[in-house]
Design an enzyme around this catalytic site. Structure first.
Site, PDB file in Angstrom:
ATOM      1  N   THR A  59       0.791  -1.236   0.148  1.00  0.00           N
ATOM      2  CA  THR A  59       0.073   0.076   0.104  1.00  0.00           C
ATOM      3  C   THR A  59       0.959   1.367  -0.113  1.00  0.00           C
ATOM      4  OG1 THR A  59      -1.747  -1.108   1.146  1.00  0.00           O
ATOM      5  CG2 THR A  59      -1.768   1.230   1.215  1.00  0.00           C
ATOM      6  N   ARG A  87     -13.330  -8.921   0.271  1.00  0.00           N
ATOM      7  CA  ARG A  87     -12.869  -8.139   1.343  1.00  0.00           C
ATOM      8  C   ARG A  87     -12.019  -6.787   0.507  1.00  0.00           C
ATOM      9  NH1 ARG A  87      -7.505  -5.962   3.044  1.00  0.00           N
ATOM     10  NH2 ARG A  87      -7.374  -5.923   5.067  1.00  0.00           N
ATOM     11  N   GLY A 108      -9.983  -3.291   2.677  1.00  0.00           N
ATOM     12  CA  GLY A 108      -9.334  -2.941   3.847  1.00  0.00           C
ATOM     13  C   GLY A 108      -9.542  -1.591   4.019  1.00  0.00           C
ATOM     14  N   GLY A 123      -0.923  -0.869   6.975  1.00  0.00           N
ATOM     15  CA  GLY A 123      -1.085  -2.021   7.930  1.00  0.00           C
ATOM     16  C   GLY A 123      -1.924  -3.001   7.862  1.00  0.00           C
ATOM     17  N   GLY A 132      -5.296  -3.475   7.565  1.00  0.00           N
ATOM     18  CA  GLY A 132      -6.690  -2.785   7.445  1.00  0.00           C
ATOM     19  C   GLY A 132      -7.756  -3.078   8.084  1.00  0.00           C
TER      20      GLY A 132
END
Lengths: 141, 181
Positions: free
Chosen positions: A1, A29, A31, A53, A55
């Site tokens: 990210t 999913r 985040g 990190g 999420g």
């Protein structure tokens, strides 16, 4: 990210994120990255923040929004970032996460949650006092 | 002496920082800078954590999340679970500029992107296919399931709910500097 915060010389503030998320996540999913206040948050006259990190944990605490609120109350960006990490630590002591914070004066900081495999967090800075992008590191707390 | 403008980004992704800075120097806005900086990471894939060909899900597909926020207007554009489009931050910018919505997701976000002129293409690569194959060959370990049967710490799905209250796997062990949001 990647999470990014930009403060224009006029004081205009923006923030953003881009990610391909976690490996082997359950399809569907999402985040924290695309959630305003979680992955990133920006407000003119105050500053901006971006988190990275896990999420699934981070999004429950709206860390970027909270960091900007701390800066609104006068906290230095480093303190704002540290307060956010400390809050999450209370509930998830082993969570993987870090956050960067900057205010409209150009001050900035970062913080991360320390555990055995994550003791320092690297981030990039470029401002008018530098001639190139510079990597900085903070010790996790 | 003002330190502004300022570009700050997570992780040591230097080229993204540089791209954002160059956008500002050439007269771009803060929003432009964020878009261009993040777009560089999507192209370069930034350690496999951004863009196409990274972080395959359980069925081997790479999907992207992105968001851009304008602190002057409090306008936000975002996409989640974006499929088959490489430039996720670009699509988020289109959501910001061309809609009054905040977040579009999944196939509908893809349709929106296509209508905005983005190319629909496969996001998988040899690397992401290999990652997924290796994971599947290890009985789908690690994964993010709990309280299901069969035991997700030992077997692949499909899973059904079970009465067990045990945590099979701690997610904390799966998310690290190479695998994060």
């Amino acid at each position: 990210t990647i999470g990014m915060v930009v403060i224009h010389k006029t004081g205009h503030v923006a923030a953003g994120t881009s990610t391909n998320g976690l490996k082997f996540k359950i399809p569907g999913r999402v985040g924290d990255s695309p959630i305003p206040g979680a992955g990133a948050y920006a407000e003119d006259m105050i500053g901006a923040a971006a988190a990275t990190g896990d999420g699934d944990i981070l999004m429950r605490f709206l860390p970027s929004y909270q960091a900007v609120e701390y800066m609104r109350r006068g906290d230095h960006p480093t303190t704002a970032c540290q307060k956010v990490i400390a809050k999450i630590q209370k509930y998830f002591p082993k969570f993987f996460g870090a956050i960067i914070c900057a205010n409209v004066m150009g001050s900035y900081g970062a913080a991360c949650n320390k555990h055995p495999t994550f003791t320092q967090f690297s981030f990039m800075v470029y401002n008018s006092l530098r001639i190139q992008p510079t990597e900085e590191k903070v010790d996790c707390i | 002496f003002s330190p502004l403008p300022l570009v700050l980004n997570t992780w040591p992704f230097k080229n993204a920082t540089d791209a954002a800075w160059r956008t500002l120097v050439s007269g771009g806005t803060a929003v432009d800078a964020v878009e261009n900086g993040c777009a560089v990471c999507e192209t370069e894939r930034c350690e496999g954590t951004v863009g196409f060909g990274g972080s395959p899900d359980e069925v081997g597909e790479t999907t992207l999340d992105a968001m851009i926020m304008d602190g002057a207007t409090m306008n936000v554009g975002a996409v989640g679970d974006l499929r088959r489009i490489k430039n996720a931050i670009g699509v988020a910018r289109r959501v910001l500029d061309h809609t009054t919505h905040t977040l579009l997701v999944g196939d509908s976000a893809t349709n929106f992107a296509e209508s905005m002129g983005f190319t629909v293409e496969d996001l998988s690569t040899t690397t992401s296919k290999s990652l997924h194959s290796e994971w599947a060959s290890k009985n789908c370990q690690p994964n993010f399931w709990r309280r299901v049967t069969p035991d997700p710490s030992k077997y692949c799905g499909p899973y059904k709910p079970s009465g067990s209250l045990e945590w099979a796997i701690s997610a904390h062990k799966q998310v690290d500097i190479h695998n994060h949001d």
